[in-house]
Design a protein around this motif. Sequence first.
Motif, PDB file in Angstrom:
ATOM      1  N   TYR A  60     -47.261 -17.852 -18.863  1.00 17.17           N
ATOM      2  CA  TYR A  60     -48.050 -16.281 -18.127  1.00 17.17           C
ATOM      3  C   TYR A  60     -49.061 -15.839 -18.941  1.00 17.17           C
ATOM      4  O   TYR A  60     -48.980 -15.687 -20.413  1.00 17.17           O
ATOM      5  N   ALA A  61     -49.872 -14.929 -18.130  1.00 20.71           N
ATOM      6  CA  ALA A  61     -50.735 -14.563 -18.737  1.00 20.71           C
ATOM      7  C   ALA A  61     -49.893 -13.040 -19.258  1.00 20.71           C
ATOM      8  O   ALA A  61     -49.429 -12.147 -18.852  1.00 20.71           O
ATOM      9  N   ASP A  62     -50.402 -12.565 -20.247  1.00 22.02           N
ATOM     10  CA  ASP A  62     -49.659 -11.750 -20.613  1.00 22.02           C
ATOM     11  C   ASP A  62     -49.906 -10.589 -20.335  1.00 22.02           C
ATOM     12  O   ASP A  62     -49.156  -9.508 -20.220  1.00 22.02           O
ATOM     13  N   SER A  63     -50.619 -10.343 -19.377  1.00 21.71           N
ATOM     14  CA  SER A  63     -50.671  -9.102 -18.753  1.00 21.71           C
ATOM     15  C   SER A  63     -49.769  -9.154 -17.417  1.00 21.71           C
ATOM     16  O   SER A  63     -49.456  -8.054 -17.060  1.00 21.71           O
ATOM     17  N   VAL A  64     -49.039 -10.934 -17.106  1.00 21.90           N
ATOM     18  CA  VAL A  64     -48.225  -9.976 -16.203  1.00 21.90           C
ATOM     19  C   VAL A  64     -47.237 -10.561 -16.366  1.00 21.90           C
ATOM     20  O   VAL A  64     -45.919 -10.893 -15.525  1.00 21.90           O
ATOM     21  N   LEU A  86     -46.287  -4.303  -9.114  1.00 25.31           N
ATOM     22  CA  LEU A  86     -47.652  -4.968  -8.484  1.00 25.31           C
ATOM     23  C   LEU A  86     -48.630  -3.212  -8.681  1.00 25.31           C
ATOM     24  O   LEU A  86     -48.059  -2.674  -9.272  1.00 25.31           O
ATOM     25  N   LYS A  87     -49.799  -3.366  -9.978  1.00 25.77           N
ATOM     26  CA  LYS A  87     -50.405  -2.487 -10.277  1.00 25.77           C
ATOM     27  C   LYS A  87     -51.839  -2.261  -9.599  1.00 25.77           C
ATOM     28  O   LYS A  87     -51.795  -3.397  -8.533  1.00 25.77           O
ATOM     29  N   PRO A  88     -52.601  -1.100  -9.638  1.00 25.84           N
ATOM     30  CA  PRO A  88     -54.091  -1.421  -8.230  1.00 25.84           C
ATOM     31  C   PRO A  88     -54.800  -3.208  -9.211  1.00 25.84           C
ATOM     32  O   PRO A  88     -55.751  -3.436  -8.991  1.00 25.84           O
ATOM     33  N   GLU A  89     -54.340  -2.783 -10.788  1.00 18.63           N
ATOM     34  CA  GLU A  89     -55.167  -3.432 -11.204  1.00 18.63           C
ATOM     35  C   GLU A  89     -54.938  -4.820 -11.160  1.00 18.63           C
ATOM     36  O   GLU A  89     -55.903  -6.164 -11.810  1.00 18.63           O
ATOM     37  N   ASP A  90     -54.010  -5.350 -10.449  1.00 20.64           N
ATOM     38  CA  ASP A  90     -53.624  -6.935 -10.205  1.00 20.64           C
ATOM     39  C   ASP A  90     -54.416  -7.131  -8.773  1.00 20.64           C
ATOM     40  O   ASP A  90     -54.910  -7.809  -7.998  1.00 20.64           O
TER      41      ASP A  90
END
Length: 123
Positions: A60-64, A86-90
Amino acid sequence: QVQLVESGGGLVQAGGSRRLSCAASVGTISSYAMGWFCQAPGKEREFVAGINWRGSNTYYADSVKGRFTISRDNAENTVYLQMNSLKPEDTAVYYCAAATIYPALIRYDYDYWGQGTQVTVSS
């Protein structure tokens, strides 16, 4: 050759969940490592998650990490991306892709792509 079709996108509130599916309409995914990418407006297409042929290894990417889970069902010829917290930046268009190599961490590792499905996370 394989043709991929994503589904499951839509509008979701921050903190919510969504499951994306990627089905092969032509060919079989069992011969490929599979991945999910996302592309937000004005940004490059970014790696999100990948899985090997048998589904025994994922990355996975670190962000997820800790929020998203990739899985596959070769009998159903489908790959999934479960997205939690989930976040708005997703917010992005999410693409699935198939690769003949493993691990496959960048877009140029992948040979076949779906058309994408939009995920919008509202705050």
